[in-house]
Design an enzyme around this catalytic site. Structure first.
Site, short mmCIF file in Angstrom:
data_model
loop_
_atom_site.label_atom_id
_atom_site.label_comp_id
_atom_site.label_asym_id
_atom_site.label_seq_id
_atom_site.Cartn_x
_atom_site.Cartn_y
_atom_site.Cartn_z
N ASN A 212 0.85 -1.19 0.00
CA ASN A 212 0.00 0.00 0.00
C ASN A 212 0.88 1.24 0.00
OD1 ASN A 212 0.50 0.83 2.84
ND2 ASN A 212 -0.42 -1.18 3.25
N LYS A 291 8.74 -16.97 -10.50
CA LYS A 291 8.03 -15.77 -10.96
C LYS A 291 6.84 -16.21 -11.83
CE LYS A 291 8.75 -11.58 -13.59
NZ LYS A 291 9.63 -10.89 -14.52
N ASP A 309 -5.06 -9.46 12.76
CA ASP A 309 -5.14 -8.05 13.14
C ASP A 309 -4.19 -7.84 14.32
OD1 ASP A 309 -6.02 -5.55 14.41
OD2 ASP A 309 -7.55 -5.62 12.85
N ILE A 310 -3.08 -7.17 14.05
CA ILE A 310 -2.00 -7.06 15.05
C ILE A 310 -2.47 -6.28 16.27
CG2 ILE A 310 0.32 -6.16 15.47
CD1 ILE A 310 0.79 -6.55 12.39
N PHE A 327 -4.94 3.62 14.54
CA PHE A 327 -5.20 4.64 13.52
C PHE A 327 -6.37 4.18 12.67
CE2 PHE A 327 -2.18 8.17 13.08
CZ PHE A 327 -1.36 7.90 14.16
N LYS A 341 -13.96 0.94 15.25
CA LYS A 341 -12.65 0.28 15.44
C LYS A 341 -12.26 0.26 16.91
CE LYS A 341 -10.87 0.83 11.01
NZ LYS A 341 -10.17 1.60 10.02
N LYS A 345 -11.77 -3.46 18.17
CA LYS A 345 -10.37 -3.84 18.41
C LYS A 345 -9.98 -3.67 19.88
CE LYS A 345 -9.03 -2.59 13.69
NZ LYS A 345 -7.91 -3.07 12.90
O1 C5P Z 1 -9.02 -2.28 10.35
P1 C5P Z 1 -8.09 -1.22 9.87
O2 C5P Z 1 -6.96 -1.79 9.09
O3 C5P Z 1 -8.72 -0.08 9.17
O4 C5P Z 1 -7.52 -0.61 11.26
C1 C5P Z 1 -6.44 0.25 11.30
C2 C5P Z 1 -5.68 0.09 12.59
O5 C5P Z 1 -5.48 -1.30 12.87
C3 C5P Z 1 -4.31 0.68 12.51
O6 C5P Z 1 -3.96 1.12 13.81
C4 C5P Z 1 -3.45 -0.48 12.04
O7 C5P Z 1 -2.10 -0.31 12.42
C5 C5P Z 1 -4.10 -1.63 12.77
N1 C5P Z 1 -4.04 -2.93 12.05
C6 C5P Z 1 -3.29 -3.96 12.58
N2 C5P Z 1 -3.26 -5.17 11.95
C7 C5P Z 1 -3.96 -5.39 10.82
C8 C5P Z 1 -4.72 -4.36 10.28
C9 C5P Z 1 -4.74 -3.13 10.91
O8 C5P Z 1 -2.64 -3.78 13.61
N3 C5P Z 1 -3.90 -6.57 10.24
#
Ligand code: C5P
Length: 409
Positions: A212, A291, A309-310, A327, A341, A345
């Site tokens: 991205n 490739k 989702d970290i 964020f 969120k 989260k």
């Molecule tokens: O769900 P979304 O990606 O929009 O959420 C954004 C937030 O979640 C950011 O703080 C991003 O660093 C965190 N995030 C994460 N792991 C993921 C996706 C998003 O920690 N796989």
């Protein structure tokens, strides 16, 4: 990027004593200078047998002091002048002999005299043969010195004498980073902060990846400001074109699962976690060893699988930091999505950006609102560094209280 460091304009007496690790002191003198310090090297006579004073003079731009009887120094009292001038006396490498002198208040040469006369911050980086290090007298001196000075290292490994064991002087960068963190007495002093930054890259084949547009600038700005405020900062970043920040412990990763592993390996004892990384939500389910060829492979067949989702895993970890901040980069209904969120989260706050125009990614300026469960606060638009300062002005008092959700006593 401007580097703001505790060392900026600080006066450092770098004491160099006679061991083979003197060559690492050259790197150290350079590193301290690079961080903005004014470095005055004081060598023992034995040290001059390993590295010439001229080397340090060239590295620091200042004449090296060796003799205690310096007719050039004011009233012939060079040691007192130097002791008053210094913000930090750092002896690296510090031999067993010098450790003994410093621990016992003996002052037969310029360096030990400056040490005895200085009331400023003090640190040593010991370096010696492993048996000398383990010697009970050295260990007793270490204990005495630890009460009045910071002791950095020594490391273990292969020694110049051929032994393998403890006694190698810590690397220059490690010494500078440790001092940078411990000497900073800002509002976040003693706090540990972990920040994720940048994009993740999810490999498709040996040459292609899904990624991205994140530049990492926001996470880097947050890390720099947290460091400046005195926190011990670990910055876990995806691939970006940004310099390592002075005093920040940087861990480079590529994929979301690497980032997840790195985050959890550093989480114990962390006070504040900020997820500023734009983590890829999906990755190719399998990575092609070769490739992919446009003639042979139908690219529409790339199957995707969801990444963990970290930040959610951090917020639900047994090692959950007091504050977990996410964020939310949104193109519409920014505050609503941010609030969602926050709940899904389990976060303490979300910093919401509108990215509808695509004008925030990669830019130096940003606009954001910090969203809590019970209130929002629009931040004054500015550079990512200025906005980071505002964010920490809001978060620091919450950390001081413990957690935002903790009842007030
Ligand atoms: O769900 P979304 O990606 O929009 O959420 C954004 C937030 O979640 C950011 O703080 C991003 O660093 C965190 N995030 C994460 N792991 C993921 C996706 C998003 O920690 N796989």
């Amino acid at each position: 990027m401007t580097q703001i460091s505790w060392f900026q304009n600080k006066h450092i007496v770098l004491g160099v004593t006679g061991g083979i690790a003197c060559y690492k002191a050259c790197e150290l003198a350079r590193e301290l200078g690079r961080r903005g310090a004014i470095v005055q090297v004081v060598m023992t006579k034995a040290a001059t047998a390993f590295v010439s004073a001229l080397t340090f003079q060239a590295l620091t731009g200042r004449e090296v002091k060796v003799s205690i009887l310096d007719p050039e120094a004011e009233a012939g009292m060079g040691h007192i002048e130097l002791a008053r001038w210094a913000d930090l006396v750092l002896v690296a490498p510090c031999t067993a002999n010098t450790m003994a002198l410093l621990a016992q208040g003996q002052a037969p040469d310029l360096l030990s005299t400056v040490w005895a006369a200085a009331a400023c911050e003090k640190a040593i980086a010991p370096a010696m043969n492993q048996h000398m290090w383990e010697h009970p007298e050295t260990q007793a001196n270490l204990e005495r010195l630890s009460a009045k000075a910071q002791v950095i290292g020594p490391d273990s490994g292969i020694q110049a004498c051929g032994d393998v064991g403890s006694g190698r002087m810590s690397a220059a960068l490690e010494i500078a980073n440790t001092l940078e963190t411990t000497l900073n007495h800002g509002p976040l002093a003693g706090r540990r902060v972990v920040i994720t930054a940048g994009p993740t890259q999810e490999p498709v084949d040996p040459v292609r990846y899904l990624g991205n547009r994140s530049s990492g600038k926001m996470g880097f700005a947050l890390a720099e400001v947290a460091n400046r405020l005195g926190a011990a900062v670990t910055l876990i970043t995806g691939p970006v074109h940004l310099e390592t920040l002075a005093g920040v412990n940087r861990i480079d990763v590529e994929t979301a699962s690497d980032m997840h592993a790195a985050v959890h390996s550093t989480l114990k004892g962390v006070d504040l976690f900020i997820g500023a990384a734009a983590v890829c939500d999906f990755r190719p389910a399998s990575v092609s060893k070769q490739k992919l060829k446009k003639s042979k492979d139908d690219l529409s067949q790339i199957m995707l699988t969801e990444n963990i989702d970290i930040i959610h895993s951090v917020a639900n970890s047994p090692n959950r930091p007091s504050l977990v901040i996410g964020f939310a980069a949104e193109t519409e209904l920014v505050l609503e999505h941010a609030r969602q969120k926050l709940t899904t989260k389990s976060l303490d706050a979300v910093i919401a950006n509108c990215v509808a125009s695509g004008e925030i990614f990669g830019q130096n300026e940003t606009e954001a609102t910090i969203v809590f469960s019970d209130s929002d606060q629009k931040l004054v638009p500015g550079t990512k560094s200025e906005v980071s300062q505002e964010i920490f002005a809001i978060l620091s008092p919450l950390l001081a209280k413990g957690t935002r959700n903790e009842p007030e006593i």
